[in-house]
Design a protein around this motif. Structure first.
Motif, PDB file in Angstrom:
ATOM      1  N   ALA A 197       0.795  -1.451  -0.033  1.00 22.33           N
ATOM      2  CA  ALA A 197       0.138   0.037  -0.052  1.00 22.33           C
ATOM      3  C   ALA A 197       0.896   1.354   0.075  1.00 22.33           C
ATOM      4  O   ALA A 197       0.419   2.226  -0.831  1.00 22.33           O
ATOM      5  CB  ALA A 197      -0.852  -0.201   1.224  1.00 22.33           C
ATOM      6  N   LEU A 198       1.944   1.083   0.576  1.00 18.17           N
ATOM      7  CA  LEU A 198       3.045   2.396   0.556  1.00 18.17           C
ATOM      8  C   LEU A 198       4.107   2.306  -0.324  1.00 18.17           C
ATOM      9  O   LEU A 198       4.226   3.619  -0.994  1.00 18.17           O
ATOM     10  CB  LEU A 198       3.727   2.265   1.960  1.00 18.17           C
ATOM     11  CG  LEU A 198       4.762   3.602   2.314  1.00 18.17           C
ATOM     12  CD1 LEU A 198       3.807   4.942   2.385  1.00 18.17           C
ATOM     13  CD2 LEU A 198       5.411   3.436   3.445  1.00 18.17           C
ATOM     14  N   CYS A 199       4.523   1.172  -1.120  1.00 19.31           N
ATOM     15  CA  CYS A 199       5.288   1.119  -1.730  1.00 19.31           C
ATOM     16  C   CYS A 199       4.971   1.048  -3.429  1.00 19.31           C
ATOM     17  O   CYS A 199       5.439   1.267  -4.174  1.00 19.31           O
ATOM     18  CB  CYS A 199       6.395   0.202  -1.694  1.00 19.31           C
ATOM     19  SG  CYS A 199       7.123   0.143   0.009  1.00 19.31           S
TER      20      CYS A 199
ATOM     21  N   SER B   7       5.805   3.874  -6.085  1.00 18.48           N
ATOM     22  CA  SER B   7       6.787   4.735  -5.569  1.00 18.48           C
ATOM     23  C   SER B   7       7.807   4.921  -6.519  1.00 18.48           C
ATOM     24  O   SER B   7       8.902   5.573  -6.327  1.00 18.48           O
ATOM     25  CB  SER B   7       7.235   4.232  -4.178  1.00 18.48           C
ATOM     26  OG  SER B   7       7.769   2.739  -4.382  1.00 18.48           O
TER      27      SER B   7
ATOM     28  N   CYS C 259      11.922   1.964  -0.162  1.00 19.08           N
ATOM     29  CA  CYS C 259      10.764   1.828   0.426  1.00 19.08           C
ATOM     30  C   CYS C 259      10.639   0.337   0.972  1.00 19.08           C
ATOM     31  O   CYS C 259      10.081   0.334   2.363  1.00 19.08           O
ATOM     32  CB  CYS C 259       9.543   2.023  -0.537  1.00 19.08           C
ATOM     33  SG  CYS C 259       7.843   2.152   0.206  1.00 19.08           S
TER      34      CYS C 259
ATOM     35  N   SER D 204       3.840   8.512   1.876  1.00 21.49           N
ATOM     36  CA  SER D 204       2.513   8.032   2.741  1.00 21.49           C
ATOM     37  C   SER D 204       1.405   7.636   1.834  1.00 21.49           C
ATOM     38  O   SER D 204       1.372   7.663   0.709  1.00 21.49           O
ATOM     39  CB  SER D 204       1.848   9.304   3.165  1.00 21.49           C
ATOM     40  OG  SER D 204       1.099  10.421   2.214  1.00 21.49           O
ATOM     41  N   SER D 205       0.600   6.722   2.394  1.00 19.58           N
ATOM     42  CA  SER D 205      -0.345   5.765   2.038  1.00 19.58           C
ATOM     43  C   SER D 205      -1.847   6.016   2.349  1.00 19.58           C
ATOM     44  O   SER D 205      -1.989   6.647   3.576  1.00 19.58           O
ATOM     45  CB  SER D 205      -0.168   4.251   1.793  1.00 19.58           C
ATOM     46  OG  SER D 205      -0.327   3.989   3.281  1.00 19.58           O
ATOM     47  N   LYS D 206      -2.840   5.865   1.605  1.00 22.76           N
ATOM     48  CA  LYS D 206      -4.236   6.122   1.809  1.00 22.76           C
ATOM     49  C   LYS D 206      -4.490   5.411   3.099  1.00 22.76           C
ATOM     50  O   LYS D 206      -5.457   5.724   3.767  1.00 22.76           O
ATOM     51  CB  LYS D 206      -4.975   5.690   0.726  1.00 22.76           C
ATOM     52  CG  LYS D 206      -4.971   6.537  -0.276  1.00 22.76           C
ATOM     53  CD  LYS D 206      -5.977   6.122  -1.455  1.00 22.76           C
ATOM     54  CE  LYS D 206      -5.925   7.032  -2.798  1.00 22.76           C
ATOM     55  NZ  LYS D 206      -6.691   6.539  -3.798  1.00 22.76           N
ATOM     56  N   ASP D 207      -3.802   4.140   3.322  1.00 25.87           N
ATOM     57  CA  ASP D 207      -4.406   3.488   4.728  1.00 25.87           C
ATOM     58  C   ASP D 207      -3.565   4.030   5.740  1.00 25.87           C
ATOM     59  O   ASP D 207      -3.544   3.437   6.949  1.00 25.87           O
ATOM     60  CB  ASP D 207      -4.037   1.824   4.548  1.00 25.87           C
ATOM     61  CG  ASP D 207      -2.668   1.744   4.408  1.00 25.87           C
ATOM     62  OD1 ASP D 207      -1.866   2.619   4.262  1.00 25.87           O
ATOM     63  OD2 ASP D 207      -2.123   0.559   4.612  1.00 25.87           O
TER      64      ASP D 207
ATOM     65  N   GLN E  26      -0.377   4.650   6.230  1.00 21.79           N
ATOM     66  CA  GLN E  26       1.317   4.450   6.615  1.00 21.79           C
ATOM     67  C   GLN E  26       2.004   5.563   6.081  1.00 21.79           C
ATOM     68  O   GLN E  26       1.788   6.345   5.101  1.00 21.79           O
ATOM     69  CB  GLN E  26       1.813   3.228   5.647  1.00 21.79           C
ATOM     70  CG  GLN E  26       1.108   1.884   5.965  1.00 21.79           C
ATOM     71  CD  GLN E  26       1.659   0.704   5.319  1.00 21.79           C
ATOM     72  OE1 GLN E  26       2.678   0.332   5.175  1.00 21.79           O
ATOM     73  NE2 GLN E  26       0.773   0.111   4.552  1.00 21.79           N
TER      74      GLN E  26
END
Length: 202
Positions: free
Chosen positions: A73-75, A78, A85, A135-138, A140
């Motif tokens: 979710a974060l990477c 990217s 990451c 940063s991620s939508k969840d 992180q």
């Protein structure tokens, strides 16, 4: 005169320290990979996770598996930062699991994978790109600025990163001979870690 020189030495030492250039991650080579960016982390079970929230603390293998699954979710997307990451996410998981005793082999394997990924990113860094936090939508957020890999080296670096994850998977699958339950746990960790290879093949 002797007293003057004696009192001047400490001042001279301070001046020399201030004038000395900082030692960068690139200059230190392998030592860069040994620093995860977390102070106090300790996989032996006696350390703390300074700088990490108690809400993110990990105490079970299923939590490790979930966090490895969430790395994407974060990477994802990217781009040039994907190798670092992945390194940072594994570092974060290890920092949060530092008080999780009884899984020394798992800790060592994940720590080694994170170290190798981090060194790989820095050895192939793009000096034209700034370090960046993601940063991620969840919810992180990368705990440290990440480095980008140079475009000309990206494919080779990502191919090497896949090999690093594959090696960690293999070690996890071979490491536990204590019980069927422990073997199943390590298999789940290996599968979750390996699922992130898709990020390096896009």
């Amino acid at each position: 005169m002797h007293g003057y020189l004696k009192s001047a030495f400490p001042l001279l030492g301070c001046c020399l320290l201030l004038l000395s250039p900082p030692v960068s991650a690139q200059e230190t080579g392998g030592s860069e990979g040994s620093s995860s960016g977390y102070s106090g982390g300790n996989s032996s079970g006696g350390g703390t996770t300074t700088g990490r929230s108690p809400a993110t603390r990990i105490s079970t293998v299923p939590q490790v598996v979930t966090r490895l699954d969430q790395m994407q979710a974060l990477c994802v997307g990217s781009g040039a930062y994907v190798v670092d990451c992945l390194a940072e996410r594994i570092e974060a998981i290890e920092a949060d699991a530092s008080n999780m005793a009884g899984y020394n082999e798992m800790h060592q394997i994940l720590q080694q994978a994170a170290k190798e990924l981090r060194i790989l990113a820095r050895n192939n860094r793009d000096p034209l790109q700034p370090r960046a936090k993601l940063s991620s939508k969840d919810g992180q957020l990368s705990s440290r600025p990440l480095v980008a890999v140079a475009p000309s080296r990206r494919r080779a670096a990502q191919t090497q990163a896949v090999k690093i994850l594959q090696e960690a998977e293999t070690k996890l699958l071979r490491s536990s001979t204590q019980s069927v339950e422990r073997a199943n746990q390590y298999r789940q960790v290996a599968q979750a870690l390996g699922s992130n290879k898709v990020l390096l093949r896009s």
